[in-house]
Design a protein around this motif. Structure first.
Motif, PDB file in Angstrom:
ATOM      1  N   THR A  65      -3.675  -2.637  -9.397  1.00 25.95           N
ATOM      2  CA  THR A  65      -3.749  -1.477  -8.508  1.00 25.95           C
ATOM      3  C   THR A  65      -5.197  -1.220  -8.116  1.00 25.95           C
ATOM      4  O   THR A  65      -6.074  -1.130  -8.980  1.00 25.95           O
ATOM      5  CB  THR A  65      -3.193  -0.210  -9.201  1.00 25.95           C
ATOM      6  N   GLU A 122       0.855  -1.180   0.000  1.00 27.61           N
ATOM      7  CA  GLU A 122       0.000   0.000   0.000  1.00 27.61           C
ATOM      8  C   GLU A 122       0.899   1.240   0.000  1.00 27.61           C
ATOM      9  O   GLU A 122       1.744   1.400   0.877  1.00 27.61           O
ATOM     10  CB  GLU A 122      -0.912   0.023   1.223  1.00 27.61           C
ATOM     11  N   THR A 123       0.724   2.102  -1.000  1.00 29.34           N
ATOM     12  CA  THR A 123       1.550   3.297  -1.107  1.00 29.34           C
ATOM     13  C   THR A 123       1.025   4.405  -0.206  1.00 29.34           C
ATOM     14  O   THR A 123      -0.108   4.341   0.294  1.00 29.34           O
ATOM     15  CB  THR A 123       1.607   3.775  -2.568  1.00 29.34           C
ATOM     16  N   GLU A 155      -7.586   1.484  -6.291  1.00 34.17           N
ATOM     17  CA  GLU A 155      -7.664   2.865  -5.820  1.00 34.17           C
ATOM     18  C   GLU A 155      -8.671   2.970  -4.671  1.00 34.17           C
ATOM     19  O   GLU A 155      -9.491   2.075  -4.445  1.00 34.17           O
ATOM     20  CB  GLU A 155      -8.097   3.782  -6.970  1.00 34.17           C
ATOM     21  N   VAL A 197       7.880   0.043  -6.820  1.00 32.84           N
ATOM     22  CA  VAL A 197       6.632   0.595  -6.287  1.00 32.84           C
ATOM     23  C   VAL A 197       6.930   1.602  -5.182  1.00 32.84           C
ATOM     24  O   VAL A 197       6.386   2.711  -5.158  1.00 32.84           O
ATOM     25  CB  VAL A 197       5.720  -0.536  -5.769  1.00 32.84           C
ATOM     26  N   ARG A 241      -1.172  -1.794  -4.257  1.00 32.41           N
ATOM     27  CA  ARG A 241      -0.544  -2.420  -5.421  1.00 32.41           C
ATOM     28  C   ARG A 241      -0.290  -3.893  -5.121  1.00 32.41           C
ATOM     29  O   ARG A 241       0.069  -4.258  -4.000  1.00 32.41           O
ATOM     30  CB  ARG A 241       0.787  -1.728  -5.741  1.00 32.41           C
ATOM     31  N   ASP A 250      -0.182  -7.545 -12.674  1.00 29.98           N
ATOM     32  CA  ASP A 250       0.096  -6.367 -11.845  1.00 29.98           C
ATOM     33  C   ASP A 250      -1.219  -5.611 -11.679  1.00 29.98           C
ATOM     34  O   ASP A 250      -1.868  -5.251 -12.661  1.00 29.98           O
ATOM     35  CB  ASP A 250       1.143  -5.503 -12.538  1.00 29.98           C
ATOM     36  N   ALA A 302       3.353   3.054 -12.801  1.00 29.72           N
ATOM     37  CA  ALA A 302       2.882   1.677 -12.961  1.00 29.72           C
ATOM     38  C   ALA A 302       3.072   1.157 -14.371  1.00 29.72           C
ATOM     39  O   ALA A 302       3.371  -0.028 -14.572  1.00 29.72           O
ATOM     40  CB  ALA A 302       1.411   1.587 -12.568  1.00 29.72           C
ATOM     41  N   ARG A 327      -3.182   3.913  -2.400  1.00 30.52           N
ATOM     42  CA  ARG A 327      -3.422   2.848  -3.379  1.00 30.52           C
ATOM     43  C   ARG A 327      -2.809   1.537  -2.904  1.00 30.52           C
ATOM     44  O   ARG A 327      -1.770   1.519  -2.250  1.00 30.52           O
ATOM     45  CB  ARG A 327      -2.816   3.220  -4.728  1.00 30.52           C
TER      46      ARG A 327
END
Length: 389
Positions: free
Chosen positions: A255, A187-188, A257, A222, A194, A253, A228, A192
């Motif tokens: 993502t 988690e960024t 949101e 990441v 990922r 891959d 991305a 988000r």
């Protein structure tokens, strides 16, 4: 002399000494078929095919003298203990033990009881050494697998409870610990989530090492904020560089949101499974080529090779990422068209309709017998907050 399965191999060129040793062995219960007698190192090495329990080796032979005879024997085999026979009361016997012999006997001191006891002790010591060696090898292998496991099966890096993550891993080969499947979830700081899952072509430690490279590289990119759309391109080039070409990897891959929208880039990998309510279906995704296919045009892979697929996840839903070992477990072998997708969706839907948990049902339901020859299996369940899956 054509004895088969001899317990003792005597390598001695002197007929009188050979007679003495054989008589001693006879007195303690060895029969004629239990002793193979050879007169040279060359003949003795050839007789190792008889798989004797012990070798009695004279150090004065026509084709080798002194420790050279022992060295040639030790170089040929590592399991059969060698007892050196020497005619001198000097350091020859001690030097022979240092060079690889299990023990030594001075010919003038040999008695039936001493010879029998020396052989038994030598065999037991050698068995203990081999057992210790095997245990050491197993410990080293376990440590190696532990290092690979930490690389392939990471702890998800989640900063909030927006998404819950559970995972499952099973190697396809009987007795194996790890294969080439890998996954990661991060988690960024912007909220988000990922995720990636991948499957390196092949099985075993080499493929596992490549999986670790790709997984660590993905997490590093990441966390470093690499866009991305550039990540699969970079991973493909990394795989080609690390493997030298000819090794491919499928990957997905993904993502998620904060508004529950999801973007997916697929490199030859099965589509994610969406579980919502009591239904299970696959996300509609476009599929690009596997990673590592650069042998025709090295360095020319670009982000356009992996198209972006977009969708919106329902409330309280879950996305299941998996490798094709899971499909192998469920596909119908008698069907030429089945690849396991429909069967997997049916199993997941049945689990949801009966209130079972996707994260526990799918791993438990894997047919263990069929997995012995199947592919490795990795499974990651990403559940949105409030999901019961």
């Amino acid at each position: 002399m054509t004895q088969v399965g001899a317990q003792v191999l005597l390598v001695e060129d002197d007929e009188g000494d050979a007679l003495l040793v054989r008589e001693c062995l006879r007195e303690v219960g060895y029969g004629e078929a239990d002793v193979a007698w050879r007169r040279s190192v060359a003949e003795g090495i050839e007789a190792l095919t008889l798989d004797p329990d012990c070798v009695l080796l004279d150090l004065g032979l026509p084709d080798a003298h002194g420790l050279e005879a022992l060295t040639r024997f030790v170089a040929q085999q590592v399991t059969t203990p060698v007892i050196v026979l020497t005619g001198r009361h000097d350091r020859t016997g001690v030097e022979a033990v240092a060079a690889g012999a299990q023990d030594y006997l001075v010919k003038d001191d040999i008695t039936p009881e001493l010879l029998d006891r020396t052989i038994k002790y030598a065999v037991q010591r050698r068995m203990a050494q081999l057992t210790e060696f095997q245990l050491r090898e197993e410990r080293m292998l376990a440590a190696e697998n532990s290092r690979l496991e930490r690389g392939l099966l990471p702890k998800p890096l989640l900063l909030s409870d927006f998404v819950a993550c559970r995972s499952h891993y099973r190697p396809g080969r009987a007795g194996a610990v790890l294969g080439g499947d890998f996954f990661d979830v991060v988690e960024t700081t912007d909220g988000r989530v990922r995720a990636i899952i991948g499957d390196v072509m092949g099985h075993g430690p080499d493929e596992a090492a490549l999986g670790v490279h790709l997984r660590v590289a993905w997490r590093a990119m990441v966390l470093a904020g690499v866009p991305a759309e550039q990540i699969l391109t970079a991973l493909s080039r990394l795989l080609f560089a690390e493997s030298g070409g000819g090794v491919f990897t499928t990957a997905c891959d993904l993502t998620i949101e904060r508004d529950r929208s999801v973007t997916t880039r697929v490199a030859g990998h099965p589509p994610p499974l969406l579980c919502a309510g009591t239904t299970a279906s696959f996300l509609d995704v476009e599929v690009g080529p596997p990673l590592g296919i650069e042998d025709l045009h090295p360095g020319e892979r670009a982000e356009e090779d992996w198209p972006v697929s977009r969708a919106v996840l329902p409330d309280s839903s879950a996305v299941v990422l998996y490798t094709d070992g899971l499909l192998d477990a469920y596909r119908q072998p008698e069907s030429r068209t089945s690849v396991g997708l429909e069967e997997l969706a049916e199993v997941a839907a049945d689990a949801l309709s009966t209130g079972d948990s996707i994260e526990t049902l799918l791993p438990v339901a894997l047919p263990r017998d069929s997995m012995k020859e199947a592919d490795d299996t990795a499974l990651v369940v990403l559940s949105l907050a409030g999901s019961a899956a």
